[in-house]
Design a protein around this motif. Structure first.
Motif, PDB file in Angstrom:
ATOM      1  N   ARG A 263       0.849  -1.201   0.000  1.00  0.00           N
ATOM      2  CA  ARG A 263       0.000   0.000   0.000  1.00  0.00           C
ATOM      3  C   ARG A 263       0.883   1.248   0.000  1.00  0.00           C
ATOM      4  NH1 ARG A 263      -5.316  -0.311   1.954  1.00  0.00           N
ATOM      5  NH2 ARG A 263      -5.273   1.935   1.596  1.00  0.00           N
ATOM      6  N   PRO A 264       1.377   1.686  -1.153  1.00  0.00           N
ATOM      7  CA  PRO A 264       2.263   2.859  -1.206  1.00  0.00           C
ATOM      8  C   PRO A 264       1.590   4.148  -0.748  1.00  0.00           C
ATOM      9  CG  PRO A 264       1.619   2.148  -3.414  1.00  0.00           C
ATOM     10  CD  PRO A 264       1.175   1.081  -2.473  1.00  0.00           C
ATOM     11  N   ASP A 265       0.248   4.159  -0.676  1.00  0.00           N
ATOM     12  CA  ASP A 265      -0.439   5.360  -0.196  1.00  0.00           C
ATOM     13  C   ASP A 265      -0.311   5.520   1.312  1.00  0.00           C
ATOM     14  OD1 ASP A 265      -2.027   2.959  -0.177  1.00  0.00           O
ATOM     15  OD2 ASP A 265      -3.740   4.179   0.483  1.00  0.00           O
ATOM     16  N   LEU A 266       0.120   4.456   1.994  1.00  0.00           N
ATOM     17  CA  LEU A 266       0.318   4.522   3.440  1.00  0.00           C
ATOM     18  C   LEU A 266       1.801   4.721   3.710  1.00  0.00           C
ATOM     19  CD1 LEU A 266      -1.994   1.542   4.506  1.00  0.00           C
ATOM     20  CD2 LEU A 266      -2.557   3.977   4.424  1.00  0.00           C
ATOM     21  N   VAL A 267       2.177   5.907   4.167  1.00  0.00           N
ATOM     22  CA  VAL A 267       3.578   6.278   4.352  1.00  0.00           C
ATOM     23  C   VAL A 267       3.952   6.044   5.812  1.00  0.00           C
ATOM     24  CG1 VAL A 267       5.314   8.079   4.090  1.00  0.00           C
ATOM     25  CG2 VAL A 267       3.345   8.001   2.534  1.00  0.00           C
ATOM     26  N   ARG A 268       4.806   5.113   6.043  1.00  0.00           N
ATOM     27  CA  ARG A 268       5.165   4.714   7.401  1.00  0.00           C
ATOM     28  C   ARG A 268       5.758   5.889   8.181  1.00  0.00           C
ATOM     29  NH1 ARG A 268       8.068  -1.028   8.652  1.00  0.00           N
ATOM     30  NH2 ARG A 268       7.481  -1.152  10.856  1.00  0.00           N
ATOM     31  N   GLY A 269       5.174   6.165   9.352  1.00  0.00           N
ATOM     32  CA  GLY A 269       5.638   7.258  10.198  1.00  0.00           C
ATOM     33  C   GLY A 269       4.999   8.596   9.883  1.00  0.00           C
ATOM     34  N   TYR A 270       4.224   8.661   8.786  1.00  0.00           N
ATOM     35  CA  TYR A 270       3.635   9.937   8.375  1.00  0.00           C
ATOM     36  C   TYR A 270       2.172   9.775   7.982  1.00  0.00           C
ATOM     37  CZ  TYR A 270       8.478  11.454   8.380  1.00  0.00           C
ATOM     38  OH  TYR A 270       9.761  11.746   8.763  1.00  0.00           O
ATOM     39  N   VAL A 271       1.497   8.765   8.524  1.00  0.00           N
ATOM     40  CA  VAL A 271       0.090   8.533   8.203  1.00  0.00           C
ATOM     41  C   VAL A 271      -0.782   9.582   8.882  1.00  0.00           C
ATOM     42  CG1 VAL A 271      -1.849   6.939   8.485  1.00  0.00           C
ATOM     43  CG2 VAL A 271       0.419   6.064   7.847  1.00  0.00           C
ATOM     44  N   GLY A 272      -1.729  10.119   8.126  1.00  0.00           N
ATOM     45  CA  GLY A 272      -2.714  11.044   8.678  1.00  0.00           C
ATOM     46  C   GLY A 272      -4.106  10.635   8.224  1.00  0.00           C
ATOM     47  N   PRO A 273      -5.147  10.918   9.006  1.00  0.00           N
ATOM     48  CA  PRO A 273      -6.496  10.466   8.647  1.00  0.00           C
ATOM     49  C   PRO A 273      -7.093  11.211   7.471  1.00  0.00           C
ATOM     50  CG  PRO A 273      -6.574  11.844  10.607  1.00  0.00           C
ATOM     51  CD  PRO A 273      -5.129  11.632  10.300  1.00  0.00           C
ATOM     52  N   GLN A 274      -6.617  12.442   7.204  1.00  0.00           N
ATOM     53  CA  GLN A 274      -7.167  13.213   6.105  1.00  0.00           C
ATOM     54  C   GLN A 274      -6.669  12.646   4.776  1.00  0.00           C
ATOM     55  OE1 GLN A 274      -4.864  14.086   8.174  1.00  0.00           O
ATOM     56  NE2 GLN A 274      -3.148  15.020   7.098  1.00  0.00           N
ATOM     57  N   GLY A 275      -7.582  12.334   3.890  1.00  0.00           N
ATOM     58  CA  GLY A 275      -7.212  11.827   2.579  1.00  0.00           C
ATOM     59  C   GLY A 275      -6.924  10.351   2.529  1.00  0.00           C
ATOM     60  N   LEU A 276      -7.104   9.648   3.633  1.00  0.00           N
ATOM     61  CA  LEU A 276      -6.890   8.197   3.598  1.00  0.00           C
ATOM     62  C   LEU A 276      -7.969   7.539   2.739  1.00  0.00           C
ATOM     63  CD1 LEU A 276      -5.946   6.933   7.187  1.00  0.00           C
ATOM     64  CD2 LEU A 276      -4.519   6.979   5.145  1.00  0.00           C
ATOM     65  N   ALA A 277      -7.550   6.679   1.840  1.00  0.00           N
ATOM     66  CA  ALA A 277      -8.514   6.001   0.977  1.00  0.00           C
ATOM     67  C   ALA A 277      -8.557   4.522   1.333  1.00  0.00           C
ATOM     68  CB  ALA A 277      -8.109   6.171  -0.490  1.00  0.00           C
ATOM     69  N   LYS A 278      -9.742   3.974   1.318  1.00  0.00           N
ATOM     70  CA  LYS A 278      -9.957   2.540   1.553  1.00  0.00           C
ATOM     71  C   LYS A 278      -9.419   2.084   2.899  1.00  0.00           C
ATOM     72  CE  LYS A 278      -9.605   1.501  -3.401  1.00  0.00           C
ATOM     73  NZ  LYS A 278      -8.885   0.731  -4.449  1.00  0.00           N
ATOM     74  N   VAL A 279      -9.476   2.969   3.892  1.00  0.00           N
ATOM     75  CA  VAL A 279      -9.037   2.625   5.245  1.00  0.00           C
ATOM     76  C   VAL A 279     -10.103   3.089   6.229  1.00  0.00           C
ATOM     77  CG1 VAL A 279      -7.321   3.004   7.055  1.00  0.00           C
ATOM     78  CG2 VAL A 279      -6.586   2.765   4.668  1.00  0.00           C
TER      79      VAL A 279
END
Length: 567
Positions: free
Chosen positions: A329-345
């Protein structure tokens, strides 16, 4: 009727001066040193003569109080077929803790951890009418769990003694009454045993059901953490503490702003880089729930309690994401995840992450965070789930006062199971109108062998064990200081005490020094120590209260009468 005199010279007991090398808890050290138990393998213990007496005394108290509420004792097998546990899903839910085995024909079996399924089948076979209920059945039996890290002696073993009882009623009101009966019986049991205990709200876990309470014995060796409110009667296991979502705030906030934050993948590095408290940041933990990636948001200064999260999401399996999951899941950046703009999560949040609150959190880009991220404006919470690790001083859910944390040993657990197991096995009886009525159940457990360890933890001192009379292996420990006259008097007074109805342990071992005998008497922990010593020629003995250390010289007849009065 005269009681028994047990001579130390004929008793299989070998005391140790030093603690076992692998012993960590007080009960583990003392029960081994005093010759009450012996280790056979990790989590598997033998009960030696003195230990068996203590275990049987605990069993007797439990049995008497269960019989007093009208419960009926049975004994079911420990080796059980797989199929009933498959029907309820617990064959898989128990995971690696379940001892599984095959017979010579390849059929699957298990060693029983609890017996809800088997009791349900028993009642289905035996009870067909509402007139057969309510009924409470119980057994005192060896249970088995394949603990990953058996430790602390008999506190956490793979094999242990347990009283498990089950109530069967036709109505929810009947279940509540059976639950109340057990609750009062448990209070009576633990009071008789001399166990300091707390009754706390709990979670049901793999047992299922709704209402659930634990009986906890406060002790430093305890593996359960519970909270107690100093201002009201609220008490709960930390996994059962819940807080309601805060009221949405109406305050206005600046627009969301992304900021460069290189090399800040942790809350600690981010807070230090920006010069803000960790509580101003939003931590987003990624987990997999039955394989689906889910984000859990909590304030940056708090930790996620994975046990609480698993309880909230049960029966789904919860596990942390791995490095491979981020690769997929390249859209999930380890250490920098934020709830805004998260898709399919799916996004779950602690109640403290309330609507209208503003946070600093990841911007889903390497080396970038965002400030002024507002709940309800910049992202939505799919569901609120109370999952943070409870800390000392957190507000009491009942009155708001700061909670106090303490450690304890779980010694009992009671559940209102409802109809989970009855549904699985279609346990019905005919009601007054001749129509099928689904039965409702309760499940109630006491760790009998664990209660022995809990008592040792709570009552021992720097000299050794110190049993309450109700469960001690004897009422009085008579010590012959060494000479023939003293041994003769010790045996005489032992017979008189036994004739008066007292259980006597007498140390008349030849060739053993008085110092060793006195040390062993302290270590073994019998409530009273009577010494035939220097004034034996005068018919005078020394009587010592093991718990208080108070001692007094008395004529034999007076000492016997004093002890008889303690019965």
């Amino acid at each position: 009727m005269a009681a028994q005199v047990q001579r130390m010279s004929r008793l299989m007991v070998k005391t140790l001066r030093d603690d076992p090398a692998d012993a960590e808890t007080l009960s583990h050290k003392l029960l081994v040193r005093a010759g009450y138990v012996r280790r056979n393998a990790a989590g598997i213990w033998s009960w030696l003569p003195l230990g068996k007496k203590v275990l049987e005394n605990v069993t007797r108290v439990v049995r008497e109080e269960m019989d007093a509420i009208g419960a009926q004792e049975v004994l079911l097998p420990a080796v059980l077929p797989k199929e009933p546990y498959e029907a309820t899903g617990r064959w898989e839910e128990y995971g690696a803790e379940l001892f599984r085995l095959k017979d010579r024909k390849g059929a699957d079996y298990l060693l029983g951890p609890t017996h809800e399924e088997i009791f349900t089948q028993l009642v289905k076979d035996q009870c067909t009418s509402y007139k057969d209920l309510p009924v409470i059945l119980y057994q005192i039996q060896t249970k088995y769990r394949d603990e990953a890290r058996p430790r602390s002696g008999i506190l956490r073993g793979r094999e242990f003694q347990m009283k498990d009882s089950y109530s069967f009623d036709t109505t929810d009101e009947g279940l509540a009454a059976s639950y109340a009966l057990h609750r009062e019986a448990y209070i009576a049991i633990f009071q008789r045993l001399g166990l300091d205990h707390r009754i706390v709200s709990a979670v049901s876990g793999a047992m299922g059901g709704s209402a659930s309470e634990e009986f906890l014995a406060p002790a430093a060796a305890g593996e359960d953490t519970f909270v107690d409110c100093p201002a009201c009667d609220y008490a709960a296991n930390t996994e059962a503490v819940t807080f309601t979502a805060a009221v949405a705030t109406e305050a206005s906030h600046p627009a969301l702003e992304e900021i460069d934050t290189p090399d800040t993948p942790t809350i600690e590095t981010l807070a230090a880089h920006l010069g803000v408290p960790a509580s101003a940041t939003l931590k987003n933990l990624l987990v997999k729930v039955d394989g689906e990636i889910v984000a859990v948001g909590v304030p940056g200064d708090r930790e996620v309690d994975l046990g609480k999260l698993a309880d909230h999401l049960a029966p789904a399996e919860v596990e942390l994401v791995t490095a491979e999951d981020f690769t997929d899941r390249p859209d999930l950046v380890r250490g920098y995840v934020g709830p805004q703009g998260l898709a399919k999560v799916r996004y779950l949040a602690d109640p403290r992450v309330a609507a209208g609150t503003s946070w600093i959190t990841g911007a889903n880009t390497e080396g970038v965070h965002a400030r002024n991220v507002v709940v309800g404006r910049d992202f939505e919470v799919d569901a609120y789930v109370d999952t943070v690790v409870v800390e000392d001083g957190d507000p009491c859910p009942a009155c708001g006062t700061g909670l106090k944390l303490d450690r304890a040993i779980e010694i009992g657990h009671i559940f209102q199971l409802g109809r989970k197991y009855a549904d699985a096995f279609q346990l019905d009886v005919l009601d007054q109108n001749g129509k099928p009525a689904r039965v409702t159940m309760g499940s109630y457990g006491i760790g009998v062998s664990r209660a022995v360890a809990a008592l040792a933890e709570q009552t021992a001192d720097d000299k050794g064990l110190c049993w309450p009379r109700e469960i001690a292996p004897a009422d009085v420990h008579v010590v012959a200081a060494g000479k023939a006259l003293q041994t003769e008097l010790a045996l005489q007074v032992s017979d008189e005490l036994a004739a008066a109805g007292l259980r006597v342990l007498v140390d008349e071992r030849p060739g053993v020094s008085p110092g060793v005998k006195f040390t062993d008497a302290e270590l073994l922990g019998v409530p009273w120590i009577l010494v035939a010593g220097r004034r034996s020629a005068d018919g005078v003995v020394e009587l010592k209260d093991r718990r208080t250390g108070e001692r007094e010289e008395l004529p034999v007849a007076e000492a016997v009468e004093r002890l008889r009065a303690t019965l």
